[in-house]
Design a protein around this motif. Structure first.
Motif, mmCIF file in Angstrom:
data_model
loop_
_atom_site.group_PDB
_atom_site.id
_atom_site.type_symbol
_atom_site.label_atom_id
_atom_site.label_comp_id
_atom_site.label_asym_id
_atom_site.label_seq_id
_atom_site.Cartn_x
_atom_site.Cartn_y
_atom_site.Cartn_z
ATOM 1 N N LEU A 1 41.228 38.293 26.776
ATOM 2 C CA LEU A 1 42.181 37.686 27.566
ATOM 3 C C LEU A 1 41.847 37.792 28.970
ATOM 4 N N SER A 2 40.621 38.008 29.390
ATOM 5 C CA SER A 2 40.211 38.076 30.702
ATOM 6 C C SER A 2 39.974 36.769 31.568
ATOM 7 N N GLY A 3 40.225 35.724 30.730
ATOM 8 C CA GLY A 3 40.087 34.317 31.524
ATOM 9 C C GLY A 3 38.909 33.617 31.036
ATOM 10 N N GLY A 4 39.008 32.302 31.224
ATOM 11 C CA GLY A 4 37.962 31.445 30.871
ATOM 12 C C GLY A 4 38.189 29.821 31.461
ATOM 13 N N CYS B 272 46.265 33.750 21.081
ATOM 14 C CA CYS B 272 45.727 33.634 22.703
ATOM 15 C C CYS B 272 44.473 33.602 23.206
ATOM 16 N N GLY B 273 43.575 34.249 22.591
ATOM 17 C CA GLY B 273 42.042 34.561 22.983
ATOM 18 C C GLY B 273 41.412 33.499 22.691
ATOM 19 N N SER B 274 41.499 32.541 22.069
ATOM 20 C CA SER B 274 40.899 31.318 21.925
ATOM 21 C C SER B 274 40.848 30.372 23.060
ATOM 22 N N CYS B 275 41.824 30.662 24.154
ATOM 23 C CA CYS B 275 41.860 29.901 25.416
ATOM 24 C C CYS B 275 41.772 30.853 26.477
ATOM 25 N N LEU C 270 50.880 39.702 17.366
ATOM 26 C CA LEU C 270 51.110 38.263 17.676
ATOM 27 C C LEU C 270 50.094 37.666 18.456
ATOM 28 N N VAL C 271 49.787 38.349 19.583
ATOM 29 C CA VAL C 271 48.799 37.703 20.389
ATOM 30 C C VAL C 271 47.415 37.703 19.751
ATOM 31 N N LYS D 225 34.429 35.821 23.252
ATOM 32 C CA LYS D 225 33.472 37.247 23.636
ATOM 33 C C LYS D 225 34.048 38.394 22.943
ATOM 34 N N ALA D 226 35.277 38.525 22.540
ATOM 35 C CA ALA D 226 36.007 39.609 22.266
ATOM 36 C C ALA D 226 37.136 39.064 21.412
#
Length: 419
Positions: free
Chosen positions: A213-216, A189-192, A182-183, A203-204
């Motif tokens: 998912l380490s932030g942005g 979720c990774g797009s943000c 799902l994620v 980047k991943a």
């Protein structure tokens, strides 16, 4: 006895039973497809107030310019009514339209590439049979050169997009892998929440890389890491996604739309699966211990209301009624400020934005009441907001850097440009 009518009657009954079964199966598929569209958050970008659902027209700000979402209703002229299922799949998973035209990755096809064939079939069926056609013609995306040359996206895709299907995590539970699916795919979720590279690429694309998912940073907001969510319990994460609030925080910025249109419609089992996956991947250190002496010192000074700094006075005048002298707010109602992620972010843009423009929690099935924080742009100067934000970022056990009036001015100008 003439048996022909008997056979005819049986044939009619069998036919009716078959039709009922087909219709029941079709209804189940449509229901699944609608749910998949919620998981993919299609409505957030392709529906705007005052226009037919999924008729497009949302203006999406990007580093390339303004991109307008398209009409994805089954209208044969303006929408996707002439798409075959394969063409629909290619658009969603590869960013390629039937005429060969390339989509910009504002459409998160790098993540949607992992959507399963089963879910894609249900999604296609629902858009073709469950969505009302609309001849609404949204504005055309017209970026400046060289970004207007969509053929160049072929090379961008080659460099940054994978066509591999979803890969389950070996050794993980079925619940964790459901959350991972799902994620990493529909939830995109990774797009943000994943940092972007020089090519504005994620980047991943999955948890095998620690940057995932380490932030942005998105539109001036520092987007937090989702890895492990060490400050929240599993139930607090479920509550946040289902209600837009929990005992510590409330949604703001782009996440408000995500909760309103997507996660608040998810089943409890899917919300728990997402939570299990985010806890599983870990990667963030636990939250620092609360500095009880600093907390008490701030509480005592605000309570006494003597010899206050400008920031402290502004806090009591504008914020104290809801967030209290403790900075803890009210669980499930007013968010906590002490140790809050948005307060302690390296980039204070999100906090400044909230002070200036306010915030409103979405109305969801599990939390229908709409709670709003007013904006203070009209009553506080840039220097006032800077002093207030600095106090909040350094009061109680918060230890973030001070905020300048120049930084506030930039956020204020950004908000005015969108009015």
């Amino acid at each position: 006895m003439n048996k022909l009518p008997f056979f005819i009657a049986n044939a009619v009954m069998l036919s009716a039973g078959y039709t009922a079964t087909v219709q029941a199966d079709d209804a189940a598929l449509l229901k699944q497809g609608e749910y998949i569209s919620r998981l993919g958050d299609c409505s957030a970008c392709h529906s705007i107030p005052g226009k037919p659902a999924f008729s497009g027209g949302l203006a999406i700000d990007s580093n390339l310019g303004t991109i307008y979402s398209t009409n994805i209703t089954p209208d044969k002229e303006q929408g996707i009514g002439n798409y075959s299922e394969q063409q629909f799949s290619d658009a969603v998973r590869k960013g390629v339209l039937p005429d060969g035209k390339r989509l910009y990755p504002a459409m998160p096809y790098p993540d949607y590439a992992k959507i399963s064939d089963e879910d894609m079939h249900a999604l296609y069926t629902w858009f073709m049979k469950g969505v009302q056609p609309s001849a609404e013609k949204p504005p055309k995306t017209d970026l400046s050169f060289p970004f207007s040359q969509r053929w160049g996206m072929r090379f961008w895709n080659w460099a940054f997009v994978s066509d591999k299907p979803f890969q389950p995590i070996g050794g993980a539970t079925a619940e964790v892998n459901r959350g991972a699916y799902l994620v990493e795919s529909l939830g995109h979720c990774g797009s943000c929440h994943t940092p972007r590279g020089l090519g504005m690429n994620e980047k991943a694309l999955d948890s095998r890389d620690a940057t995932f998912l380490s932030g942005g940073n998105l539109n001036g907001w520092e987007v937090p890491s989702l890895r492990g969510l060490p400050r929240w319990t599993g139930q607090e994460t479920v509550d946040y996604l289902a209600k837009g609030r929990n005992d510590k925080a409330a949604v703001g910025g782009e996440m408000t739309s995500v909760v309103e249109h997507s996660t608040s419609y998810m089943t409890d089992s899917d919300l728990k699966a997402i939570t299990a996956y985010l806890k599983f991947i870990g990667g963030n250190p636990p939250a620092p211990a609360v500095d009880e002496k600093a907390v008490t010192a701030t509480e005592n000074k605000l309570t006494a209301a003597k010899n206050l700094s400008t920031g402290e006075r502004l806090y009591l005048d504008n914020c104290g009624a809801c967030h209290f002298v403790t900075g803890k707010g009210a669980p499930g109602v007013f968010p906590q400020l002490d140790q809050a992620t948005i307060v302690n972010a390296d980039d204070p843009g999100g906090l400044i934005h909230t002070i200036l423009a306010g915030a409103q929690q979405p109305s969801t099935a599990k939390a229908p009441s709409t709670l709003a924080m007013p904006g203070f742009a009209s009553r506080l100067s840039d220097e006032d907001v800077a002093q207030l934000a600095t106090f909040i970022r350094q009061g109680w056990s918060n230890k973030a850097a001070a905020v300048s009036a120049d930084r506030v001015e930039k956020v204020r100008k950004s908000l005015k440009s969108k009015e």
